[in-house]
Design a protein around this motif. Sequence first.
Motif, PDB file in Angstrom:
ATOM      1  N   ILE A 199       0.552  18.196   5.398  1.00  0.00           N
ATOM      2  CA  ILE A 199      -0.805  18.096   4.895  1.00  0.00           C
ATOM      3  C   ILE A 199      -1.039  17.318   3.717  1.00  0.00           C
ATOM      4  N   HIS A 200      -2.289  16.343   3.933  1.00  0.00           N
ATOM      5  CA  HIS A 200      -2.413  15.497   2.804  1.00  0.00           C
ATOM      6  C   HIS A 200      -3.934  15.654   2.617  1.00  0.00           C
ATOM      7  N   ALA A 201      -4.550  15.018   1.499  1.00  0.00           N
ATOM      8  CA  ALA A 201      -5.927  14.955   1.125  1.00  0.00           C
ATOM      9  C   ALA A 201      -6.171  13.233   1.426  1.00  0.00           C
ATOM     10  N   VAL A 202      -7.100  12.958   2.139  1.00  0.00           N
ATOM     11  CA  VAL A 202      -7.414  11.506   2.503  1.00  0.00           C
ATOM     12  C   VAL A 202      -8.833  11.239   2.066  1.00  0.00           C
ATOM     13  N   LYS A 203      -8.802  10.271   1.233  1.00  0.00           N
ATOM     14  CA  LYS A 203     -10.114   9.916   0.609  1.00  0.00           C
ATOM     15  C   LYS A 203     -10.502   8.392   1.305  1.00  0.00           C
ATOM     16  N   GLU A 204     -11.950   8.513   1.861  1.00  0.00           N
ATOM     17  CA  GLU A 204     -12.340   7.518   2.362  1.00  0.00           C
ATOM     18  C   GLU A 204     -13.415   6.340   1.475  1.00  0.00           C
ATOM     19  N   ILE A 205     -12.985   5.441   1.209  1.00  0.00           N
ATOM     20  CA  ILE A 205     -13.887   4.453   0.591  1.00  0.00           C
ATOM     21  C   ILE A 205     -14.535   3.215   1.269  1.00  0.00           C
ATOM     22  N   ALA A 206     -15.668   3.325   1.628  1.00  0.00           N
ATOM     23  CA  ALA A 206     -16.205   2.390   2.334  1.00  0.00           C
ATOM     24  C   ALA A 206     -16.597   0.959   1.442  1.00  0.00           C
ATOM     25  N   TYR A 207     -16.584  -0.253   2.143  1.00  0.00           N
ATOM     26  CA  TYR A 207     -17.134  -1.379   1.570  1.00  0.00           C
ATOM     27  C   TYR A 207     -17.593  -2.398   2.463  1.00  0.00           C
ATOM     28  N   ALA A 208     -18.574  -3.196   1.852  1.00  0.00           N
ATOM     29  CA  ALA A 208     -19.478  -4.176   2.697  1.00  0.00           C
ATOM     30  C   ALA A 208     -19.068  -5.493   2.457  1.00  0.00           C
ATOM     31  N   SER A 209     -18.343  -5.846   1.403  1.00  0.00           N
ATOM     32  CA  SER A 209     -17.816  -7.266   1.011  1.00  0.00           C
ATOM     33  C   SER A 209     -16.753  -7.385   0.330  1.00  0.00           C
ATOM     34  N   LYS A 210     -16.107  -8.595  -0.084  1.00  0.00           N
ATOM     35  CA  LYS A 210     -14.836  -8.723  -0.428  1.00  0.00           C
ATOM     36  C   LYS A 210     -14.671  -8.146  -1.904  1.00  0.00           C
ATOM     37  N   ALA A 211     -15.958  -8.306  -2.631  1.00  0.00           N
ATOM     38  CA  ALA A 211     -15.870  -7.559  -4.060  1.00  0.00           C
ATOM     39  C   ALA A 211     -15.757  -6.270  -4.029  1.00  0.00           C
ATOM     40  N   GLU A 212     -16.526  -5.546  -3.038  1.00  0.00           N
ATOM     41  CA  GLU A 212     -16.483  -3.993  -2.997  1.00  0.00           C
ATOM     42  C   GLU A 212     -15.125  -3.670  -2.331  1.00  0.00           C
ATOM     43  N   LYS A 213     -14.374  -4.355  -1.424  1.00  0.00           N
ATOM     44  CA  LYS A 213     -12.873  -4.093  -1.225  1.00  0.00           C
ATOM     45  C   LYS A 213     -12.182  -3.917  -2.462  1.00  0.00           C
ATOM     46  N   ARG A 214     -12.202  -5.181  -3.100  1.00  0.00           N
ATOM     47  CA  ARG A 214     -11.156  -5.349  -4.352  1.00  0.00           C
ATOM     48  C   ARG A 214     -11.503  -4.264  -5.309  1.00  0.00           C
ATOM     49  N   TYR A 215     -12.746  -3.814  -5.481  1.00  0.00           N
ATOM     50  CA  TYR A 215     -12.955  -2.708  -6.312  1.00  0.00           C
ATOM     51  C   TYR A 215     -12.397  -1.350  -6.075  1.00  0.00           C
ATOM     52  N   ALA A 216     -12.445  -0.994  -4.627  1.00  0.00           N
ATOM     53  CA  ALA A 216     -11.898   0.091  -3.744  1.00  0.00           C
ATOM     54  C   ALA A 216     -10.317  -0.053  -4.159  1.00  0.00           C
ATOM     55  N   GLU A 217      -9.814  -1.155  -3.954  1.00  0.00           N
ATOM     56  CA  GLU A 217      -8.282  -1.492  -4.072  1.00  0.00           C
ATOM     57  C   GLU A 217      -8.027  -1.205  -5.367  1.00  0.00           C
ATOM     58  N   LYS A 218      -8.690  -1.254  -6.443  1.00  0.00           N
ATOM     59  CA  LYS A 218      -8.265  -1.013  -7.891  1.00  0.00           C
ATOM     60  C   LYS A 218      -7.756   0.670  -7.855  1.00  0.00           C
ATOM     61  N   GLU A 219      -8.516   1.454  -7.229  1.00  0.00           N
ATOM     62  CA  GLU A 219      -8.389   2.625  -7.544  1.00  0.00           C
ATOM     63  C   GLU A 219      -6.977   2.941  -6.678  1.00  0.00           C
ATOM     64  N   ARG A 220      -6.815   2.518  -5.787  1.00  0.00           N
ATOM     65  CA  ARG A 220      -5.533   2.557  -4.913  1.00  0.00           C
ATOM     66  C   ARG A 220      -4.308   2.107  -5.755  1.00  0.00           C
ATOM     67  N   ASP A 221      -4.598   0.793  -6.459  1.00  0.00           N
ATOM     68  CA  ASP A 221      -3.406   0.369  -7.434  1.00  0.00           C
ATOM     69  C   ASP A 221      -3.188   1.377  -8.404  1.00  0.00           C
ATOM     70  N   HIS A 222      -4.391   1.843  -9.123  1.00  0.00           N
ATOM     71  CA  HIS A 222      -4.120   2.629 -10.182  1.00  0.00           C
ATOM     72  C   HIS A 222      -3.306   3.932 -10.006  1.00  0.00           C
ATOM     73  N   LEU A 223      -3.685   4.464  -8.519  1.00  0.00           N
ATOM     74  CA  LEU A 223      -3.252   5.653  -8.394  1.00  0.00           C
ATOM     75  C   LEU A 223      -1.610   5.359  -8.105  1.00  0.00           C
ATOM     76  N   PHE A 224      -1.360   4.431  -7.390  1.00  0.00           N
ATOM     77  CA  PHE A 224       0.170   4.004  -6.771  1.00  0.00           C
ATOM     78  C   PHE A 224       0.729   3.762  -8.326  1.00  0.00           C
ATOM     79  N   ALA A 225       0.393   3.196  -9.361  1.00  0.00           N
ATOM     80  CA  ALA A 225       0.938   2.582 -10.465  1.00  0.00           C
ATOM     81  C   ALA A 225       1.281   3.939 -11.380  1.00  0.00           C
ATOM     82  N   CYS A 226       0.373   4.825 -11.539  1.00  0.00           N
ATOM     83  CA  CYS A 226       0.257   6.115 -12.160  1.00  0.00           C
ATOM     84  C   CYS A 226       1.622   7.167 -12.017  1.00  0.00           C
ATOM     85  N   SER A 227       2.426   7.572 -12.711  1.00  0.00           N
ATOM     86  CA  SER A 227       3.299   8.609 -12.357  1.00  0.00           C
ATOM     87  C   SER A 227       3.571   9.407 -13.598  1.00  0.00           C
TER      88      SER A 227
END
Length: 432
Positions: free
Chosen positions: A161-189
């Motif tokens: 069981i996991h928690a899945v967060k869906e982040i919608a984006y409509a442009s490349k800029a919004e996509k990169r912004y969403a990926e920043k959260e992914r990057d920070h979550l992956f890098a944090c420990s």
Amino acid sequence: MPPTNAFTHSDAFDEFNLEEFQSNDYYPKHYATPSSPKEKGGLFRLLKSIFISGKNKGADRKKAQSVPEYVFSRQVENHNFPTDIEDFPKPIRSLSAPANVYHGYSTYEDLLEIEKEQFEVRLLNVPESKSSELDYDLKRKIGVGSFGAVFLAENRNTREIHAVKEIAYASKAEKRYAEKERDHLFACSSPFIVSLVDFYYQEDSRICLVMEYLGTENLLRHLVQYGKLSEVLTKFYTSQIILAIEYMHNVNLIYRDLKPENIMITKDGYIKLVDLGLSKQADTTASLAGTLGYKAPEIVLGNMYTKAVDWWSLGIIIFEMLEGARCTPCQQLDGGVEYVLANSKRINFPASFPRTEVRDLISKFLKNSASRRLGSGPTGSADVKIHPWFHGFDWMGIYRKEITPPLPPLSKVPQYYKKKQPKRHRIGVLCH
């Protein structure tokens, strides 16, 4: 372990024992073929350095050949996200495991230094996703984050069981912004920040972040259920928030969205921060971010601000835990859309508020001038941890989760204690 004021024990962390590691039941014998460090490059060598003593780092790194070279092969070569810490030998910490186990460092300062190095390496080496929406069965919505909904999900392959967060984006800029959260979550420990388990894209219109499932109990619901919290329980929760903020500030992250809704209370009674959608890696910034009621004055006024904004938010939350109502250091106009700073020279604490050092702590967090705010000085969070309210506090016990929570784990709370409390009210508290 006797109480201490700081992480300064010379024996705080055990030395890495290769023989014990190899005899461990979880020893991955199918990964026991060493690879050349040269083939791994700088990433592999840096990851191995977590086993190196804090003393004489330069000389000890040359002796790193004694450390098993296959320890991180699964992440470096295959880019798999471990779904459970038990996938690895107990003495080893995986790149995104939900628990921290460090070896070979005698002081907390050494630990912070290597944590920063590891964060920077992970931030630059986020692997490509090998999963898809077919791997996860979304059960139901369990929450809403800064920029997306959160669902309870089951991995169809492992049944976890996991928690899945869906982040919608409509442009490349919004996509990169969403990926920043992914990057920070992956890098944090950190033991007090939610862990990223996996991620995948859905029809090139949204990114789905798969995180460890922490339940649905957050601090806001806690306050609604129990009303005012005891000072002991407030200090217990506050200490973990401080360690989480300390970790983020150490890796140059400003959280910018500290509020009760983002403080999850896990089944073991400890807390974890979630939703890094507004986090930003910077020393200073002027972008508008945060939640009404928890924003620092400099954000409200549109000025440049620093990591000190997180300490302001913590001051608000401590007040709320102890009073059961929201501390409002600013007067609201136009239905809460605008704020103007109050010009009072002191905080008007309610008569029922505890008359202890916690009043001084909150007053020092809620300074209109960020440069005068506790935690914003040259030594940062160290000033917070030596405040008199934390006198004799066992910080290492909290970090290692060795302290028994003042409130029983959620599964053991009697039903009669979960009765509905009266609806919280807002009060005006003027800050200087």
